[in-house]
Design a protein around this motif. Structure first.
Motif, PDB file in Angstrom:
ATOM      1  N   HIS A 162       2.503  -1.701  -7.880  1.00 36.12           N
ATOM      2  CA  HIS A 162       3.418  -1.329  -7.202  1.00 36.12           C
ATOM      3  C   HIS A 162       3.115   0.499  -7.407  1.00 36.12           C
ATOM      4  O   HIS A 162       3.410   0.997  -6.254  1.00 36.12           O
ATOM      5  CB  HIS A 162       4.376  -1.405  -7.839  1.00 36.12           C
ATOM      6  CG  HIS A 162       4.393  -2.615  -6.360  1.00 36.12           C
ATOM      7  ND1 HIS A 162       4.565  -3.556  -5.387  1.00 36.12           N
ATOM      8  CD2 HIS A 162       5.105  -3.826  -7.009  1.00 36.12           C
ATOM      9  CE1 HIS A 162       4.508  -4.422  -4.364  1.00 36.12           C
ATOM     10  NE2 HIS A 162       5.766  -4.823  -5.518  1.00 36.12           N
ATOM     11  N   GLU A 163       3.131   0.581  -8.574  1.00 38.42           N
ATOM     12  CA  GLU A 163       2.810   2.327  -9.125  1.00 38.42           C
ATOM     13  C   GLU A 163       1.755   2.806  -8.745  1.00 38.42           C
ATOM     14  O   GLU A 163       1.311   4.263  -8.684  1.00 38.42           O
ATOM     15  CB  GLU A 163       3.207   2.730 -10.814  1.00 38.42           C
ATOM     16  CG  GLU A 163       4.961   2.378 -10.646  1.00 38.42           C
ATOM     17  CD  GLU A 163       5.030   2.748 -12.384  1.00 38.42           C
ATOM     18  OE1 GLU A 163       3.886   3.946 -13.151  1.00 38.42           O
ATOM     19  OE2 GLU A 163       5.843   2.137 -12.865  1.00 38.42           O
ATOM     20  N   LYS A 164       0.112   1.709  -9.266  1.00 35.32           N
ATOM     21  CA  LYS A 164      -0.591   2.450  -8.717  1.00 35.32           C
ATOM     22  C   LYS A 164      -1.412   2.849  -7.244  1.00 35.32           C
ATOM     23  O   LYS A 164      -1.463   3.956  -6.790  1.00 35.32           O
ATOM     24  CB  LYS A 164      -1.849   1.443  -8.905  1.00 35.32           C
ATOM     25  CG  LYS A 164      -3.331   1.492  -9.065  1.00 35.32           C
ATOM     26  CD  LYS A 164      -3.548   2.378 -10.130  1.00 35.32           C
ATOM     27  CE  LYS A 164      -5.014   2.934 -10.041  1.00 35.32           C
ATOM     28  NZ  LYS A 164      -5.498   3.967 -10.975  1.00 35.32           N
ATOM     29  N   VAL A 165      -0.883   1.707  -6.266  1.00 36.88           N
ATOM     30  CA  VAL A 165      -1.193   1.836  -4.763  1.00 36.88           C
ATOM     31  C   VAL A 165      -0.122   1.858  -3.944  1.00 36.88           C
ATOM     32  O   VAL A 165       0.882   1.082  -4.341  1.00 36.88           O
ATOM     33  CB  VAL A 165      -2.439   1.725  -4.018  1.00 36.88           C
ATOM     34  CG1 VAL A 165      -1.633   2.334  -2.961  1.00 36.88           C
ATOM     35  CG2 VAL A 165      -3.712   1.703  -4.971  1.00 36.88           C
ATOM     36  N   TYR A 166       0.760   2.676  -2.932  1.00 42.40           N
ATOM     37  CA  TYR A 166       1.871   2.288  -2.263  1.00 42.40           C
ATOM     38  C   TYR A 166       1.503   2.530  -0.899  1.00 42.40           C
ATOM     39  O   TYR A 166       1.467   3.684  -0.134  1.00 42.40           O
ATOM     40  CB  TYR A 166       3.126   3.262  -2.497  1.00 42.40           C
ATOM     41  CG  TYR A 166       4.068   2.474  -1.969  1.00 42.40           C
ATOM     42  CD1 TYR A 166       4.940   1.302  -1.889  1.00 42.40           C
ATOM     43  CD2 TYR A 166       4.404   3.590  -0.689  1.00 42.40           C
ATOM     44  CE1 TYR A 166       5.820   1.085  -1.355  1.00 42.40           C
ATOM     45  CE2 TYR A 166       6.074   2.804   0.118  1.00 42.40           C
ATOM     46  CZ  TYR A 166       6.564   2.278  -0.536  1.00 42.40           C
ATOM     47  OH  TYR A 166       7.937   1.411   0.349  1.00 42.40           O
ATOM     48  N   ALA A 219      -6.640   2.406  -1.434  1.00 47.94           N
ATOM     49  CA  ALA A 219      -5.525   4.158  -1.149  1.00 47.94           C
ATOM     50  C   ALA A 219      -6.793   4.395   0.305  1.00 47.94           C
ATOM     51  O   ALA A 219      -5.227   5.091   1.125  1.00 47.94           O
ATOM     52  CB  ALA A 219      -6.070   4.869  -2.261  1.00 47.94           C
ATOM     53  N   LYS A 220      -7.860   4.058   0.273  1.00 52.57           N
ATOM     54  CA  LYS A 220      -7.489   4.502   2.130  1.00 52.57           C
ATOM     55  C   LYS A 220      -7.199   3.426   2.756  1.00 52.57           C
ATOM     56  O   LYS A 220      -6.479   4.277   4.180  1.00 52.57           O
ATOM     57  CB  LYS A 220      -8.963   4.217   1.984  1.00 52.57           C
ATOM     58  CG  LYS A 220     -10.112   5.309   1.248  1.00 52.57           C
ATOM     59  CD  LYS A 220     -11.489   5.001   1.072  1.00 52.57           C
ATOM     60  CE  LYS A 220     -12.424   5.823   0.509  1.00 52.57           C
ATOM     61  NZ  LYS A 220     -13.942   5.620   0.557  1.00 52.57           N
ATOM     62  N   LEU A 221      -7.055   2.683   2.394  1.00 54.94           N
ATOM     63  CA  LEU A 221      -5.941   1.535   3.431  1.00 54.94           C
ATOM     64  C   LEU A 221      -4.741   2.136   4.152  1.00 54.94           C
ATOM     65  O   LEU A 221      -4.324   2.311   4.892  1.00 54.94           O
ATOM     66  CB  LEU A 221      -6.036   0.122   3.153  1.00 54.94           C
ATOM     67  CG  LEU A 221      -7.418  -0.789   3.180  1.00 54.94           C
ATOM     68  CD1 LEU A 221      -6.627  -2.307   2.794  1.00 54.94           C
ATOM     69  CD2 LEU A 221      -7.153  -0.992   4.538  1.00 54.94           C
ATOM     70  N   ALA A 222      -3.987   2.414   2.738  1.00 55.08           N
ATOM     71  CA  ALA A 222      -2.860   3.413   2.128  1.00 55.08           C
ATOM     72  C   ALA A 222      -2.618   4.129   3.664  1.00 55.08           C
ATOM     73  O   ALA A 222      -1.607   5.035   3.964  1.00 55.08           O
ATOM     74  CB  ALA A 222      -2.614   3.744   1.446  1.00 55.08           C
ATOM     75  N   ASP A 223      -4.121   4.987   3.883  1.00 59.45           N
ATOM     76  CA  ASP A 223      -3.855   6.500   4.996  1.00 59.45           C
ATOM     77  C   ASP A 223      -4.190   6.112   5.956  1.00 59.45           C
ATOM     78  O   ASP A 223      -4.019   6.934   6.972  1.00 59.45           O
ATOM     79  CB  ASP A 223      -4.563   7.515   4.021  1.00 59.45           C
ATOM     80  CG  ASP A 223      -4.375   7.794   2.816  1.00 59.45           C
ATOM     81  OD1 ASP A 223      -3.009   7.944   2.660  1.00 59.45           O
ATOM     82  OD2 ASP A 223      -4.964   8.186   1.689  1.00 59.45           O
ATOM     83  N   MET A 224      -4.624   4.834   5.852  1.00 66.47           N
ATOM     84  CA  MET A 224      -5.086   4.518   7.983  1.00 66.47           C
ATOM     85  C   MET A 224      -3.839   3.873   8.485  1.00 66.47           C
ATOM     86  O   MET A 224      -2.718   4.101   8.439  1.00 66.47           O
ATOM     87  CB  MET A 224      -5.799   3.085   8.086  1.00 66.47           C
ATOM     88  CG  MET A 224      -6.433   2.468   8.091  1.00 66.47           C
ATOM     89  SD  MET A 224      -6.958   0.962   8.739  1.00 66.47           S
ATOM     90  CE  MET A 224      -8.726   1.677   7.276  1.00 66.47           C
ATOM     91  N   GLU A 225      -3.934   4.362   9.927  1.00 67.52           N
ATOM     92  CA  GLU A 225      -2.886   3.681  11.110  1.00 67.52           C
ATOM     93  C   GLU A 225      -2.815   2.941  10.840  1.00 67.52           C
ATOM     94  O   GLU A 225      -3.475   1.399  10.208  1.00 67.52           O
ATOM     95  CB  GLU A 225      -3.271   4.093  11.619  1.00 67.52           C
ATOM     96  CG  GLU A 225      -2.640   3.900  13.256  1.00 67.52           C
ATOM     97  CD  GLU A 225      -2.418   2.631  13.811  1.00 67.52           C
ATOM     98  OE1 GLU A 225      -0.678   2.221  13.963  1.00 67.52           O
ATOM     99  OE2 GLU A 225      -3.179   2.169  13.656  1.00 67.52           O
TER     100      GLU A 225
END
Length: 387
Positions: free
Chosen positions: A185-189, A332-338
């Motif tokens: 959870h600290e790595k990617v949110y 991380a790219k998924l996290a930036d995705m709509e």
């Protein structure tokens, strides 16, 4: 102490600025006080290990956690932060109790929104009675409700999270699994996406445990783990199968009286299916606690949260040939995705790589290592079943 007081004060002041209403202010006061208690109880793990008053069992477990933490940083490429370098005995069996709620005819979890961290499908309390009071209020309003204890939680780096005494109540391998999960959870949110967040952390947990056992060269433990994973996947498949039947029922938009009766039949069939599964496992009782809670939507909804997207994330990890840093970059790219685009992608991946299958048949597997109740251990379900 000054740092802890200042941090807790910041939490409470920020909460006061963004929410209104006495109930909300009381909740954030409770949260600030609970976080302050946790922080004030922390002791550096090396100090606890060196203390001659520390019980031998606790010392050995903390030494194991230190090794697992170093492995998580160097081999799983999880964050090297101040978290999990201290120990906190909160004086109770669990650190949190989470309240889950769903409508009577829906598996969509009620959302609570919080400063800094966004919205989540649960309401955590440091006090069990407070959790049950909210649960009773929601139940009186017609919600399906479930209160689940949690041995740990992550502040995602806002604070230096400790290892809790509640984590060490579990077998050593389960404690390592929880550690890997919380560090993920600290790595990617992924903001406001509980299902993706928890399924990602579960994927890291599963991969981490497998690699940790290989690193430890513990053949016996690995055999037990493989057995428990096999059982877990069948059981999760069972829950997801009946969860999907409920989803189909609720999508039909039949009259409430009809759906209420049909819901009751589906849950009764789930109980019977589990009994058949248990017989095929020679009476293995490791999942009995799921059926002692009182089955409802709120019990089954988090199963999707923690497991529905695991096949998708495992497919993404496989696409990176098991390279964890590359996998984290993809997530991380998924996290930036709509959000809608991300959901479509994850659903497509999960459909293409089904993982949890319940065929309606049973398997004759032997009983594995004991858990807290002496009824079997489960690294896969240890987190979700307690939350």
């Amino acid at each position: 102490m000054k740092i802890a007081l200042r941090s807790a004060h910041i939490i409470l002041v920020a909460a006061t600025l963004v929410v209104s209403g006495c109930a909300e202010l009381a909740y954030y006061g409770h949260a600030a006080a609970g976080q302050l208690e946790v922080m004030n109880n922390r002791r550096p793990i090396p100090e606890v290990i060196a203390d001659p008053q520390t019980p031998a069992v606790l010392r050995e477990h903390l030494q194991y956690i230190e090794k697992a933490h170093a492995f998580a940083i160097h081999e799983l490429h999880l964050p090297d932060t101040a978290s999990y370098r201290s120990y906190s005995d909160v004086g109770r069996p669990y650190v949190l109790w989470n309240v889950f709620a769903t409508p009577e005819f829906s598996l969509r979890q009620k959302q609570w929104c919080y400063p800094f961290v966004g919205c989540h499908g649960s309401r955590p309390f440091f006090n069990e009675q407070c959790a049950h009071e909210l649960a009773d209020d929601l139940r009186a309003q017609g919600w399906d409700v479930h209160v689940a204890p949690s041995p740990a939680y992550s502040t995602r780096g806002w604070f230096a999270d400790p290892v809790y005494n509640s984590v060490l109540r579990y077998p050593a391998l389960d404690s390592a699994a929880i550690l890997f999960h919380e560090l993920a959870h600290e790595k990617v949110y992924l903001e406001n996406d509980s299902q993706a967040n928890e399924s990602f952390a579960m994927t890291v947990q599963l991969e981490g445990v497998q690699r940790w056992l290989a690193h430890q060269q513990q053949g016996g433990d690995f055999a037990d783990y493989a057995l428990n994973r096999q059982r877990d996947e069948v059981f999760i498949g069972l829950l997801l199968e009946y969860r999907s039947r409920l989803l189909e029922l609720y999508a039909s938009q039949k009259p409430p009286r009809y759906m209420r009766a049909a819901k009751r039949r589906i849950l009764n069939r789930l109980r019977r299916a589990y009994r058949a599964l248990k017989e095929g496992w020679h009476g293995y009782a490791g999942y009995d606690h799921w059926f002692k809670k009182g089955l409802n939507n709120a019990v089954l909804a988090p199963v999707g949260t923690y497991h529905q997207d695991v096949p998708a994330f495992q497919a993404l990890l496989a696409q990176q040939q098991g390279n964890l840093p590359a996998f984290y970059r993809v997530v991380a790219k998924l996290a930036d995705m709509e959000a809608g685009q991300r959901r479509r992608l994850l659903d497509k991946l999960s459909a293409a790589h089904p993982r949890y299958k319940y065929s309606g048949t049973t398997s004759s597997m032997a009983v594995g290592v004991p858990n807290l109740d002496g009824k079997g251990s489960s690294q896969t379900l240890s987190t979700v079943s307690d939350r």
